[in-house]
Write an enzyme that holds these catalytic residues in place. Structure first.
Site, PDB file in Angstrom:
ATOM      1  N   SER A   7      12.441  59.436  51.000  1.00  0.00           N
ATOM      2  CA  SER A   7      12.534  58.628  49.785  1.00  0.00           C
ATOM      3  C   SER A   7      13.530  57.500  49.981  1.00  0.00           C
ATOM      4  O   SER A   7      14.738  57.728  50.134  1.00  0.00           O
ATOM      5  CB  SER A   7      12.978  59.485  48.602  1.00  0.00           C
ATOM      6  OG  SER A   7      13.396  58.635  47.551  1.00  0.00           O
ATOM      7  N   HIS A  32       8.261  57.439  50.970  1.00  0.00           N
ATOM      8  CA  HIS A  32       8.206  57.774  49.547  1.00  0.00           C
ATOM      9  C   HIS A  32       8.935  56.691  48.754  1.00  0.00           C
ATOM     10  O   HIS A  32      10.098  56.384  49.004  1.00  0.00           O
ATOM     11  CB  HIS A  32       8.857  59.140  49.324  1.00  0.00           C
ATOM     12  CG  HIS A  32       8.702  59.666  47.928  1.00  0.00           C
ATOM     13  ND1 HIS A  32       7.552  60.289  47.485  1.00  0.00           N
ATOM     14  CD2 HIS A  32       9.544  59.679  46.867  1.00  0.00           C
ATOM     15  CE1 HIS A  32       7.705  60.662  46.229  1.00  0.00           C
ATOM     16  NE2 HIS A  32       8.908  60.298  45.819  1.00  0.00           N
ATOM     17  N   ASP A  34      10.062  55.489  45.097  1.00  0.00           N
ATOM     18  CA  ASP A  34      10.314  55.942  43.729  1.00  0.00           C
ATOM     19  C   ASP A  34      10.446  54.762  42.782  1.00  0.00           C
ATOM     20  O   ASP A  34      11.426  54.018  42.834  1.00  0.00           O
ATOM     21  CB  ASP A  34      11.619  56.754  43.688  1.00  0.00           C
ATOM     22  CG  ASP A  34      11.443  58.137  44.281  1.00  0.00           C
ATOM     23  OD1 ASP A  34      10.505  58.833  43.871  1.00  0.00           O
ATOM     24  OD2 ASP A  34      12.254  58.516  45.146  1.00  0.00           O
ATOM     25  N   MET A  36      10.999  53.550  39.032  1.00  0.00           N
ATOM     26  CA  MET A  36      11.533  54.051  37.754  1.00  0.00           C
ATOM     27  C   MET A  36      11.669  52.901  36.767  1.00  0.00           C
ATOM     28  O   MET A  36      12.139  51.823  37.128  1.00  0.00           O
ATOM     29  CB  MET A  36      12.915  54.662  37.982  1.00  0.00           C
ATOM     30  CG  MET A  36      12.928  55.782  38.996  1.00  0.00           C
ATOM     31  SD  MET A  36      14.611  56.331  39.258  1.00  0.00           S
ATOM     32  CE  MET A  36      14.343  57.691  40.393  1.00  0.00           C
ATOM     33  N   HIS A  65       5.551  56.877  44.058  1.00  0.00           N
ATOM     34  CA  HIS A  65       5.774  57.844  42.975  1.00  0.00           C
ATOM     35  C   HIS A  65       6.175  57.063  41.726  1.00  0.00           C
ATOM     36  O   HIS A  65       7.302  56.589  41.617  1.00  0.00           O
ATOM     37  CB  HIS A  65       6.890  58.816  43.425  1.00  0.00           C
ATOM     38  CG  HIS A  65       7.292  59.813  42.396  1.00  0.00           C
ATOM     39  ND1 HIS A  65       8.443  60.574  42.512  1.00  0.00           N
ATOM     40  CD2 HIS A  65       6.709  60.206  41.235  1.00  0.00           C
ATOM     41  CE1 HIS A  65       8.548  61.380  41.463  1.00  0.00           C
ATOM     42  NE2 HIS A  65       7.521  61.168  40.667  1.00  0.00           N
ATOM     43  N   MET A  67       7.385  56.754  38.216  1.00  0.00           N
ATOM     44  CA  MET A  67       8.057  57.423  37.097  1.00  0.00           C
ATOM     45  C   MET A  67       8.148  56.406  35.973  1.00  0.00           C
ATOM     46  O   MET A  67       9.226  55.905  35.636  1.00  0.00           O
ATOM     47  CB  MET A  67       9.440  57.922  37.536  1.00  0.00           C
ATOM     48  CG  MET A  67       9.347  59.163  38.423  1.00  0.00           C
ATOM     49  SD  MET A  67      10.871  59.497  39.294  1.00  0.00           S
ATOM     50  CE  MET A  67      10.626  58.451  40.723  1.00  0.00           C
ATOM     51  N   MET A 136       7.776  68.394  40.944  1.00  0.00           N
ATOM     52  CA  MET A 136       9.176  67.944  40.948  1.00  0.00           C
ATOM     53  C   MET A 136      10.084  69.165  41.019  1.00  0.00           C
ATOM     54  O   MET A 136       9.945  70.097  40.227  1.00  0.00           O
ATOM     55  CB  MET A 136       9.487  67.142  39.686  1.00  0.00           C
ATOM     56  CG  MET A 136       8.872  65.752  39.643  1.00  0.00           C
ATOM     57  SD  MET A 136       9.251  64.706  41.065  1.00  0.00           S
ATOM     58  CE  MET A 136      11.044  64.589  40.988  1.00  0.00           C
ATOM     59  N   GLY A 141      14.501  61.164  38.048  1.00  0.00           N
ATOM     60  CA  GLY A 141      15.417  60.145  37.541  1.00  0.00           C
ATOM     61  C   GLY A 141      16.515  59.749  38.510  1.00  0.00           C
ATOM     62  O   GLY A 141      16.924  58.606  38.537  1.00  0.00           O
ATOM     63  N   PHE A 142      16.966  60.695  39.328  1.00  0.00           N
ATOM     64  CA  PHE A 142      18.079  60.405  40.240  1.00  0.00           C
ATOM     65  C   PHE A 142      17.892  61.139  41.557  1.00  0.00           C
ATOM     66  O   PHE A 142      17.376  62.260  41.573  1.00  0.00           O
ATOM     67  CB  PHE A 142      19.410  60.860  39.627  1.00  0.00           C
ATOM     68  CG  PHE A 142      19.682  60.245  38.286  1.00  0.00           C
ATOM     69  CD1 PHE A 142      20.243  58.981  38.184  1.00  0.00           C
ATOM     70  CD2 PHE A 142      19.350  60.921  37.118  1.00  0.00           C
ATOM     71  CE1 PHE A 142      20.466  58.401  36.941  1.00  0.00           C
ATOM     72  CE2 PHE A 142      19.578  60.358  35.873  1.00  0.00           C
ATOM     73  CZ  PHE A 142      20.144  59.088  35.779  1.00  0.00           C
ATOM     74  N   GLY A 143      18.390  60.512  42.633  1.00  0.00           N
ATOM     75  CA  GLY A 143      18.452  61.196  43.920  1.00  0.00           C
ATOM     76  C   GLY A 143      19.711  62.056  43.961  1.00  0.00           C
ATOM     77  O   GLY A 143      20.560  61.977  43.060  1.00  0.00           O
ATOM     78  N   GLY A 144      19.816  62.876  44.978  1.00  0.00           N
ATOM     79  CA  GLY A 144      21.042  63.626  45.220  1.00  0.00           C
ATOM     80  C   GLY A 144      21.306  64.800  44.288  1.00  0.00           C
ATOM     81  O   GLY A 144      22.437  65.281  44.209  1.00  0.00           O
ATOM     82  N   ASP A 174       9.520  67.331  45.670  1.00  0.00           N
ATOM     83  CA  ASP A 174      10.418  66.175  45.615  1.00  0.00           C
ATOM     84  C   ASP A 174      11.671  66.514  44.816  1.00  0.00           C
ATOM     85  O   ASP A 174      11.585  66.814  43.623  1.00  0.00           O
ATOM     86  CB  ASP A 174       9.630  65.023  44.953  1.00  0.00           C
ATOM     87  CG  ASP A 174      10.425  63.732  44.835  1.00  0.00           C
ATOM     88  OD1 ASP A 174      11.538  63.654  45.375  1.00  0.00           O
ATOM     89  OD2 ASP A 174       9.905  62.800  44.182  1.00  0.00           O
ATOM     90  N   GLY A 175      12.812  66.438  45.502  1.00  0.00           N
ATOM     91  CA  GLY A 175      14.103  66.600  44.833  1.00  0.00           C
ATOM     92  C   GLY A 175      14.924  67.748  45.386  1.00  0.00           C
ATOM     93  O   GLY A 175      14.477  68.895  45.382  1.00  0.00           O
ATOM     94  N   GLY A 176      16.091  67.401  45.918  1.00  0.00           N
ATOM     95  CA  GLY A 176      17.011  68.434  46.388  1.00  0.00           C
ATOM     96  C   GLY A 176      16.562  69.159  47.646  1.00  0.00           C
ATOM     97  O   GLY A 176      17.017  70.272  47.921  1.00  0.00           O
ATOM     98  N   GLY A 196      15.341  62.480  50.299  1.00  0.00           N
ATOM     99  CA  GLY A 196      16.082  61.233  50.152  1.00  0.00           C
ATOM    100  C   GLY A 196      17.413  61.334  50.875  1.00  0.00           C
ATOM    101  O   GLY A 196      17.560  60.902  52.025  1.00  0.00           O
TER     102      GLY A 196
HETATM  103  C1  DX5 Z   1      13.883  61.754  41.871  1.00  0.00           C
HETATM  104  C2  DX5 Z   1      13.049  61.091  42.941  1.00  0.00           C
HETATM  105  C3  DX5 Z   1      13.225  61.671  44.294  1.00  0.00           C
HETATM  106  C4  DX5 Z   1      14.607  61.513  44.870  1.00  0.00           C
HETATM  107  C5  DX5 Z   1      14.805  62.533  45.942  1.00  0.00           C
HETATM  108  O1  DX5 Z   1      13.538  61.242  40.627  1.00  0.00           O
HETATM  109  O2  DX5 Z   1      11.681  61.232  42.610  1.00  0.00           O
HETATM  110  O3  DX5 Z   1      12.265  61.173  45.195  1.00  0.00           O
HETATM  111  O4  DX5 Z   1      14.822  60.249  45.391  1.00  0.00           O
HETATM  112  O5  DX5 Z   1      16.106  62.448  46.394  1.00  0.00           O
HETATM  113  P1  DX5 Z   1      16.893  63.671  47.030  1.00  0.00           P
HETATM  114  O6  DX5 Z   1      16.127  64.111  48.227  1.00  0.00           O
HETATM  115  O7  DX5 Z   1      18.215  63.082  47.353  1.00  0.00           O
HETATM  116  O8  DX5 Z   1      16.966  64.747  45.971  1.00  0.00           O
HETATM  117 ZN    ZN Z   2      10.034  60.780  44.106  1.00  0.00          ZN
END
Ligand code: DX5
Ligand code: ZN
Length: 219
Positions: A7, A32, A34, A36, A65, A67, A136, A141-144, A174-176, A196
């Protein structure tokens, strides 16, 4: 086949082109992206002009993706900008079948995403019409963020349904996802893995190769 989809939300935007070349050369199959809108999710990331400008940097699959609220409005524009797969949120689309039809008409593969609180049952009526389901594993909404453990069960049950129905459908998460949680999602049956932070923090090439090494144990 299991695929890695880094991502770019976690990338360094000041050198996005060279970061894309790094993940490409290290063997990541997808990119990927994202998108938003500040409405469906609180953040605003980037949109169509960014997708267009990075398209020449790699020939890897652009896994977009969305959002965004009412995604039907922007399908054609993202397809023109270079998307290969367009995934939208079930929760954001007033007319799901219309969005699926628009993505197909634009010549892209179709994905539907569900948020952590949306039950698997909600996506079942569409499985025969799409190419990918995105579960999901954090609140979008956020990475990390940290992987939400309760989503593992959703991945397992979707994989089982896909198998029972004999469908040729990708299951993306996707996520974490990091070196530890990647084993959980692979064991549960996911085959498109979004990372990501785990890719872009530190040595990008090394991260991609180490994450992909784990795939061999599950293929
Ligand atoms: C969250 C995004 C993810 C995010 C993943 O809304 O859709 O793609 O960037 O980031 P990590 O891998 O850091 O959780
Ligand atoms: Zn994503």
């Amino acid at each position: 086949m299991i695929k890695l989809s880094p991502s770019i939300l976690a990338a360094d935007f000041s050198c996005l082109g060279s970061q894309l070349q790094k993940i490409d050369q290290a063997g990541a199959e997808y990119v990927h992206i994202d998108v938003m809108d500040g409405m469906f999710v609180p953040s605003i990331s980037f949109g169509i002009p960014v997708v267009k400008s990075i398209r020449p940097c790699t020939s890897r699959v652009f896994d977009v993706h969305l959002m965004i609220e009412d995604p039907a409005r922007y399908i054609e524009a993202f397809a023109k900008a270079g998307a290969d797969i367009i995934t939208f949120h079930l929760e954001a689309a007033p007319n799901v079948s219309d969005v699926i039809a628009r993505i197909r008409k634009a010549g892209c593969r179709v994905g539907i995403s569900i948020k952590p609180a949306t039950p698997v049952e909600a996506v079942l009526p569409y499985l025969e019409q799409i190419d990918m389901v995105l579960v999901m594993t954090v609140e979008p909404g956020f990475g990390g963020q940290s992987y939400l453990e309760h989503t593992t069960e959703k991945i397992c049950s979707l994989r089982q349904i896909i198998r029972e129905k004999g469908l040729d459908l990708d299951l993306e998460v996707d996520g974490g996802i990091n070196r530890r949680t990647i084993r959980t999602v692979l064991a549960a049956g996911a085959n498109v893995i979004v990372c990501g932070t785990a890719v872009f923090r530190g040595d990008i090439s090394k991260n991609v190769m180490e994450l992909k090494e784990v795939f061999c144990e599950y293929e």
